[in-house]
Scaffold this active site. Structure first.
Site, PDB file in Angstrom:
ATOM      1  N   HIS A  72       0.848  -1.196   0.000  1.00 48.36           N
ATOM      2  CA  HIS A  72       0.000   0.000   0.000  1.00 48.36           C
ATOM      3  C   HIS A  72       0.879   1.240   0.000  1.00 48.36           C
ATOM      4  CE1 HIS A  72      -4.275  -1.413   1.177  1.00 48.36           C
ATOM      5  NE2 HIS A  72      -3.632  -2.382   0.560  1.00 48.36           N
ATOM      6  N   TYR A 200      -8.726   5.541   8.323  1.00 50.68           N
ATOM      7  CA  TYR A 200      -8.809   5.803   9.760  1.00 50.68           C
ATOM      8  C   TYR A 200      -9.787   6.963   9.915  1.00 50.68           C
ATOM      9  CZ  TYR A 200      -4.614   2.941  10.512  1.00 50.68           C
ATOM     10  OH  TYR A 200      -3.707   1.912  10.583  1.00 50.68           O
ATOM     11  N   PRO A 292      -3.850  -0.305  19.104  1.00 51.00           N
ATOM     12  CA  PRO A 292      -3.646  -0.714  17.713  1.00 51.00           C
ATOM     13  C   PRO A 292      -3.720   0.413  16.676  1.00 51.00           C
ATOM     14  CG  PRO A 292      -5.799  -1.428  18.504  1.00 51.00           C
ATOM     15  CD  PRO A 292      -5.083  -0.864  19.685  1.00 51.00           C
ATOM     16  N   LYS A 296       1.281  -0.722  15.151  1.00 51.43           N
ATOM     17  CA  LYS A 296       2.690  -0.863  15.536  1.00 51.43           C
ATOM     18  C   LYS A 296       3.021  -2.135  16.327  1.00 51.43           C
ATOM     19  CE  LYS A 296       4.490   2.619  13.616  1.00 51.43           C
ATOM     20  NZ  LYS A 296       4.105   2.076  12.311  1.00 51.43           N
ATOM     21  N   TYR A 384       4.374   6.102  10.417  1.00 44.00           N
ATOM     22  CA  TYR A 384       3.483   4.996  10.045  1.00 44.00           C
ATOM     23  C   TYR A 384       4.242   3.906   9.293  1.00 44.00           C
ATOM     24  CZ  TYR A 384      -0.810   2.579   8.784  1.00 44.00           C
ATOM     25  OH  TYR A 384      -1.800   1.621   8.656  1.00 44.00           O
TER      26      TYR A 384
END
Ligand code: FAD
Ligand code: DHB
Length: 389
Positions: A72, A200, A292, A296, A384
């Protein structure tokens, strides 16, 4: 029995450590409390950092991931109908891999079987003895018989509820913790993902995450109070909540269907120091938990394994103990940065019960800033995709 390293826990961190040590000629025995099917049924992580992908390749388990995983190049943060794309590729030159934890553990078990590694399942009463001496040993019950393994080192890879961390005397441990007043209700469904990238979502109805495993398998989460029970969440109620959190344009094309798995996970930030007690080393969830939101947990377990496997190989093969002396400091430096990121992502995206209007405005302003500042997006992307190691 006798071996170089006893590994407590046959989850992702224990299996990966065992695989890397075995390939370097260091002998291990893995002790796992449950059966293999139980380990493989835990639907958990879905996003792998590039460092994790590299480590799996180095361990010789990257082949199926390269074929079936999905790289991604970005993900979406949304606030009601505002959608902000974080372009990892453009901002950092790197990508992440969507490949489920169940697949990672399946591949690791297959690789361990292929090299004839020793993994004992359904062991009970594991006790780590004399960890602070030069001759540690581990006792346990297996198939009704009490057994003992003498070893040079013990790796505690047994997750948050394991015995390894508690082996360190309580007055020598320092624990840091934040418990959040909500959990994540997650479902898996055989439906096409809501969007080609993860979303998100912040909304007036709380947080939601739209994730996936492949073209016909979706993973969704919504924020729920800790007091909620899975039984109280019918599929219809779940989809209704999810659609109230996702941006309108995404909802228009959302395909719903029956859930094939549904569970609630509490959210916490937790670090236990030290990571070393004599010849015992803590790895992964045994030493730390992240909420979560930043994806990570598994990735942090893998970077711990990276530092420890190098250190143990040097100690066992060359008698060079500098690596094991430095393990805790190296690992903790990265752990605390991932803690900070996961905590800030959680705060930025969740609704805290009883909060005032100010908190909601802070979330909205953070997301608006993200939409307008490349610097803010780059900072998020850099964390990220995973800080280097
Ligand atoms: P575990 O997976 O907990 O494995 C520990 C093993 O030790 C288990 O198999 C257990 O049975 C065994 N064990 C326990 N006690 C004993 C004992 N006494 N004796 C012997 N064996 C024992 N992470 C990410 O990186 N990305 C994500 O997207 C992500 N999403 C998540 C979503 C959810 C809903 C959850 C719950 C977690 C998520 N995580 C994510 C976190 C990730 O799943 C964990 O960090 C990861 O499983 C840690 O691996 P581990 O091997 O250290 O511990
Ligand atoms: C998934 C879980 C996460 O915690 C996350 O941040 C991203 C994806 C998942 O299960 O797909």
């Amino acid at each position: 029995m006798k071996t170089d390293v006893v590994i407590i826990g046959g989850g992702p961190s224990g299996l990966l450590l065992s695989q890397l040590l075995n390939r370097a000629g260091v002998a291990t025995i893995v002790l796992e409390r449950t059966g293999r099917a139980r380990v493989l049924s835990r639907i958990r992580a879905g996003v792998l950092e590039q460092g994790t992908v590299r480590m799996l390749q180095e361990a010789g388990v990257g082949e199926r991931m390269a074929r079936e995983g999905h790289p991604h190049e970005g993900c979406i943060f949304s606030d009601d109908d505002l959608m902000v794309r974080i372009d990892f590729k453009e901002l950092t030159g790197k990508t992440v891999m969507v490949y489920g934890q169940t697949e990672v553990t399946t591949d690791l078990y297959a690789a361990q079987d292929a090299i004839g590694a020793t993994i004992l399942h359904e062991v009970a009463d594991v006790v780590i003895c004399d960890a602070d001496s030069d001759a540690p040993f581990v006792t346990f019950t297996h198939e009704g018989v009490q057994k003992r393994i003498d070893c040079a080192y013990v790796a505690g890879c047994d997750g948050f509820h394991g015995v390894s961390r508690k082996t360190i005397p309580q007055d020598r441990r320092r624990e840091f913790e934040r418990v959040y007043p909500f959990g994540w209700l997650g479902i898996l469904s055989r439906t096409p993902p809501a969007h080609e990238e993860l979303i998100y979502a912040n909304s007036a109805n709380g947080f939601a995450l739209a994730s996936m495993r492949n073209e016909m398998l979706s993973r969704y989460y919504v924020q729920v109070p800790l007091t909620d029970k899975v039984e109280e969440w019918s599929d219809d109620r779940f989809w209704e909540r999810l659609t109230s959190c996702l941006p309108g344009d995404v909802v228009k094309t959302l395909v719903t269907g029956p859930s094939i798995e549904k569970s609630i996970a509490p959210l916490r930030s937790f670090v236990s120091e030290p990571l070393r007690w004599g010849r015992l080393f803590l790895v992964g969830d045994a030493a730390h938990i992240v909420p979560p939101t930043g994806a990570k947990g598994l990735n942090l377990a893998v970077s711990d394994v990276f530092y420890l496997h190098e250190a143990l190989i040097a100690a066992v093969k060359q008698g060079d103990t500098r690596g094991i002396d430095g393990y805790a400091a190296r690992a903790l430096a990265r752990i605390w940065k991932a803690m900070r990121f996961s905590w800030s992502m959680t705060t930025m995206l969740h609704h805290f019960e009883g909060e005032d209007g100010f908190a909601g405005q802070m979330r909205k302003a953070t997301l608006l800033h993200l939409s307008q500042s490349e610097t803010a997006r780059r900072d998020l992307a850099e964390n990220y995709i995973g800080l280097p190691y």
